[in-house]
Design a protein around this motif. Sequence first.
Motif, PDB file in Angstrom:
ATOM      1  N   GLU A 370      58.827  31.746  28.383  1.00 57.88           N
ATOM      2  CA  GLU A 370      58.659  30.743  29.419  1.00 57.88           C
ATOM      3  C   GLU A 370      58.314  31.411  30.751  1.00 57.88           C
ATOM      4  N   THR A 371      57.533  30.711  31.539  1.00 59.74           N
ATOM      5  CA  THR A 371      57.189  31.180  32.870  1.00 59.74           C
ATOM      6  C   THR A 371      57.298  30.010  33.841  1.00 59.74           C
ATOM      7  N   HIS A 372      57.491  30.318  35.114  1.00 59.70           N
ATOM      8  CA  HIS A 372      57.689  29.269  36.112  1.00 59.70           C
ATOM      9  C   HIS A 372      56.417  28.968  36.899  1.00 59.70           C
ATOM     10  N   ASN A 373      55.307  29.557  36.520  1.00 57.35           N
ATOM     11  CA  ASN A 373      54.097  29.401  37.318  1.00 57.35           C
ATOM     12  C   ASN A 373      52.939  28.959  36.421  1.00 57.35           C
ATOM     13  N   TRP A 374      52.444  27.748  36.658  1.00 55.53           N
ATOM     14  CA  TRP A 374      51.304  27.230  35.906  1.00 55.53           C
ATOM     15  C   TRP A 374      49.966  27.595  36.547  1.00 55.53           C
ATOM     16  N   GLN A 375      49.998  28.162  37.721  1.00 57.74           N
ATOM     17  CA  GLN A 375      48.763  28.298  38.488  1.00 57.74           C
ATOM     18  C   GLN A 375      48.048  29.626  38.303  1.00 57.74           C
ATOM     19  N   SER A 376      48.711  30.645  37.797  1.00 57.09           N
ATOM     20  CA  SER A 376      48.057  31.942  37.693  1.00 57.09           C
ATOM     21  C   SER A 376      48.644  32.738  36.542  1.00 57.09           C
ATOM     22  N   GLY A 377      47.899  33.741  36.116  1.00 53.79           N
ATOM     23  CA  GLY A 377      48.361  34.638  35.070  1.00 53.79           C
ATOM     24  C   GLY A 377      48.461  36.046  35.590  1.00 53.79           C
ATOM     25  N   ALA A 378      49.609  36.408  36.169  1.00 51.71           N
ATOM     26  CA  ALA A 378      49.820  37.773  36.647  1.00 51.71           C
ATOM     27  C   ALA A 378      50.137  38.636  35.438  1.00 51.71           C
ATOM     28  N   PHE A 379      49.177  39.470  35.049  1.00 47.19           N
ATOM     29  CA  PHE A 379      49.229  40.160  33.769  1.00 47.19           C
ATOM     30  C   PHE A 379      48.409  41.431  33.887  1.00 47.19           C
ATOM     31  N   ALA A 380      48.916  42.542  33.379  1.00 49.92           N
ATOM     32  CA  ALA A 380      48.176  43.803  33.440  1.00 49.92           C
ATOM     33  C   ALA A 380      48.584  44.690  32.275  1.00 49.92           C
ATOM     34  N   THR A 415      53.888  35.423  41.949  1.00 49.64           N
ATOM     35  CA  THR A 415      52.988  36.558  41.986  1.00 49.64           C
ATOM     36  C   THR A 415      51.682  36.172  41.297  1.00 49.64           C
ATOM     37  N   THR A 416      50.563  36.430  41.967  1.00 49.84           N
ATOM     38  CA  THR A 416      49.274  36.012  41.424  1.00 49.84           C
ATOM     39  C   THR A 416      48.524  37.144  40.730  1.00 49.84           C
ATOM     40  N   ALA A 417      48.911  38.410  40.957  1.00 45.78           N
ATOM     41  CA  ALA A 417      48.213  39.522  40.312  1.00 45.78           C
ATOM     42  C   ALA A 417      49.131  40.732  40.256  1.00 45.78           C
ATOM     43  N   ILE A 418      48.945  41.544  39.209  1.00 44.77           N
ATOM     44  CA  ILE A 418      49.679  42.786  38.998  1.00 44.77           C
ATOM     45  C   ILE A 418      48.670  43.861  38.627  1.00 44.77           C
ATOM     46  N   ALA A 419      48.874  45.088  39.119  1.00 42.12           N
ATOM     47  CA  ALA A 419      48.024  46.209  38.723  1.00 42.12           C
ATOM     48  C   ALA A 419      48.837  47.491  38.774  1.00 42.12           C
ATOM     49  N   LEU A 420      48.422  48.484  37.973  1.00 43.96           N
ATOM     50  CA  LEU A 420      49.111  49.765  37.892  1.00 43.96           C
ATOM     51  C   LEU A 420      48.243  50.850  38.490  1.00 43.96           C
ATOM     52  N   ALA A 424      51.580  55.305  37.835  1.00 42.73           N
ATOM     53  CA  ALA A 424      52.346  54.155  37.350  1.00 42.73           C
ATOM     54  C   ALA A 424      52.973  53.381  38.499  1.00 42.73           C
ATOM     55  N   ASP A 425      52.404  53.511  39.709  1.00 49.03           N
ATOM     56  CA  ASP A 425      52.833  52.648  40.802  1.00 49.03           C
ATOM     57  C   ASP A 425      52.429  51.216  40.466  1.00 49.03           C
ATOM     58  N   LEU A 426      53.287  50.290  40.830  1.00 48.18           N
ATOM     59  CA  LEU A 426      53.069  48.888  40.519  1.00 48.18           C
ATOM     60  C   LEU A 426      52.686  48.142  41.785  1.00 48.18           C
ATOM     61  N   TYR A 427      51.529  47.500  41.775  1.00 50.13           N
ATOM     62  CA  TYR A 427      51.075  46.671  42.890  1.00 50.13           C
ATOM     63  C   TYR A 427      51.207  45.204  42.505  1.00 50.13           C
ATOM     64  N   THR A 428      51.575  44.378  43.469  1.00 47.56           N
ATOM     65  CA  THR A 428      51.621  42.933  43.245  1.00 47.56           C
ATOM     66  C   THR A 428      50.979  42.211  44.423  1.00 47.56           C
ATOM     67  N   LEU A 429      50.435  41.040  44.134  1.00 46.61           N
ATOM     68  CA  LEU A 429      49.952  40.128  45.166  1.00 46.61           C
ATOM     69  C   LEU A 429      50.786  38.862  45.103  1.00 46.61           C
ATOM     70  N   THR A 430      51.290  38.444  46.252  1.00 49.64           N
ATOM     71  CA  THR A 430      52.050  37.206  46.364  1.00 49.64           C
ATOM     72  C   THR A 430      51.622  36.501  47.631  1.00 49.64           C
ATOM     73  N   GLY A 431      50.939  35.361  47.478  1.00 52.93           N
ATOM     74  CA  GLY A 431      50.427  34.667  48.652  1.00 52.93           C
ATOM     75  C   GLY A 431      49.424  35.540  49.383  1.00 52.93           C
ATOM     76  N   GLY A 432      49.725  35.899  50.618  1.00 53.23           N
ATOM     77  CA  GLY A 432      48.856  36.766  51.396  1.00 53.23           C
ATOM     78  C   GLY A 432      49.412  38.169  51.560  1.00 53.23           C
ATOM     79  N   THR A 433      50.310  38.587  50.667  1.00 54.58           N
ATOM     80  CA  THR A 433      51.007  39.869  50.815  1.00 54.58           C
ATOM     81  C   THR A 433      50.712  40.802  49.650  1.00 54.58           C
ATOM     82  N   LEU A 434      50.392  42.060  49.986  1.00 56.97           N
ATOM     83  CA  LEU A 434      50.223  43.135  49.013  1.00 56.97           C
ATOM     84  C   LEU A 434      51.466  44.021  49.066  1.00 56.97           C
ATOM     85  N   THR A 435      52.079  44.269  47.912  1.00 62.28           N
ATOM     86  CA  THR A 435      53.272  45.122  47.837  1.00 62.28           C
ATOM     87  C   THR A 435      53.032  46.229  46.820  1.00 62.28           C
ATOM     88  N   ARG A 436      53.458  47.437  47.183  1.00 63.89           N
ATOM     89  CA  ARG A 436      53.389  48.565  46.247  1.00 63.89           C
ATOM     90  C   ARG A 436      54.795  49.074  45.984  1.00 63.89           C
TER      91      ARG A 436
END
Length: 443
Positions: A370-380, A415-420, A424-436
Amino acid sequence: MFVLTELSWVRKALAVAGALGVHAATASTLLGCGGAEDVSIGEESGALNMTRCFGSGTRCSASPGTEDVAPSSFTACTELAPGTLHEEFRRDLHADLCTGLECGLTLERLSVAPDGSAWVLGRLQRGYDDVTLVVSHFSVDGERIGHAEVVSTRIPSTSLDAELSVDDRGHAYVMRYSNYVPNADSDFEEAVWLHEYDSSAQPASAPVAFRGAAWTYVQAGSNGTVAVAGNAEDNAEQGFIAILDRAGSLRWNQTNVPIVGAARGRGVMGLSLLADDRTTLLADRQRWDDGSITLGLSRFGPDGNPVWDRSLTSGYEPAYPAALGSDSAGNVTTWALLSRTLHAVSSRTALSQLESFDSEGQLRWAMRFETHNWQSGAFAVEPASGRIFVQTDRILEITSDGGRCRAYEVGSTFTTAIALGKRADLYTLTGGTLTRYLGVSPE
């Protein structure tokens, strides 16, 4: 420099290279669900809800009283100890770019360069009718290396949908679809445009229009190749896939890939490009017996010839995202949301499914959660290890064989996107924010 002469795509100048048949659903051994109605991992309360099997005995059904959906083979992870993400930086791009009250930024795409730096793509909206597609490049320390406004529009009905990929030089490729092209011929009101930016986010060449294409994906390779794939024009129930080199020469193309036209589904949903130029395409398919839409997976060799073809999840939700990722061994994993009308879940959650195939197209494992977000597929997928990262109410790390899982707490379930990155640093996008986050080491 990446220079393309204008190509007339799909049913115009390119010849049909050969048919690609749609085969039957993948056959697989049925794994037992056990005696419980709801098989999950973690605490006895099922905190992670990683696999969602209904029924008991030897078959995993979609929901009570319904038929099985393909594939009918599911796995449950052995839970690893919960992980901790150590934040290295958090960059609020909204604060960087928006100065007025009627201003908003949504980041949608994320790609990491070989040096570990990150490119992000999003839409900046200044007021009601001023929308700009923007791309930015950030170092591993969160410093802005470059920024570019790809295209702007003041026509509210104009779509600015785009995809992002980064090559081995750190150049970014933005493939955008627009349903309005200024100064175009009267019979040409939509196109896909390819933009290339160097590491400073400066245009490396003039943008090129691909006529007769829509909803196109791009993947930049490590040996000077660029793969593009998308839908034919006029909602035709066929797609195309092609590889070009940096000089702009067309190496090969397939122009009759079977998909469901955009009027009935989204058509092409994902594209992957391996180091040896093998490509994989994820697309909507129509089942001709009952008219339902499934997902299809097609692998092409370095010469463009079809290698294998699989029918995947039936009963999925074609109006919502699906995603595709591959590792360096040629394994490929898909992620898709399942239809709420066919698969019973609570009104606040969605049911999604992962399916993993080896380089020969054989099903390795499948998993539901189960996931709580129908709007995006944050997957990498991490190429070297094959580890899979996917967003639910947390970020889940799943080993390549689907046998072990770990959950990481994050600050947002949207979270709308994930990348490595390379460490193996993990990046995420949430709204208008980039986090590493600091490197996520394999167990």
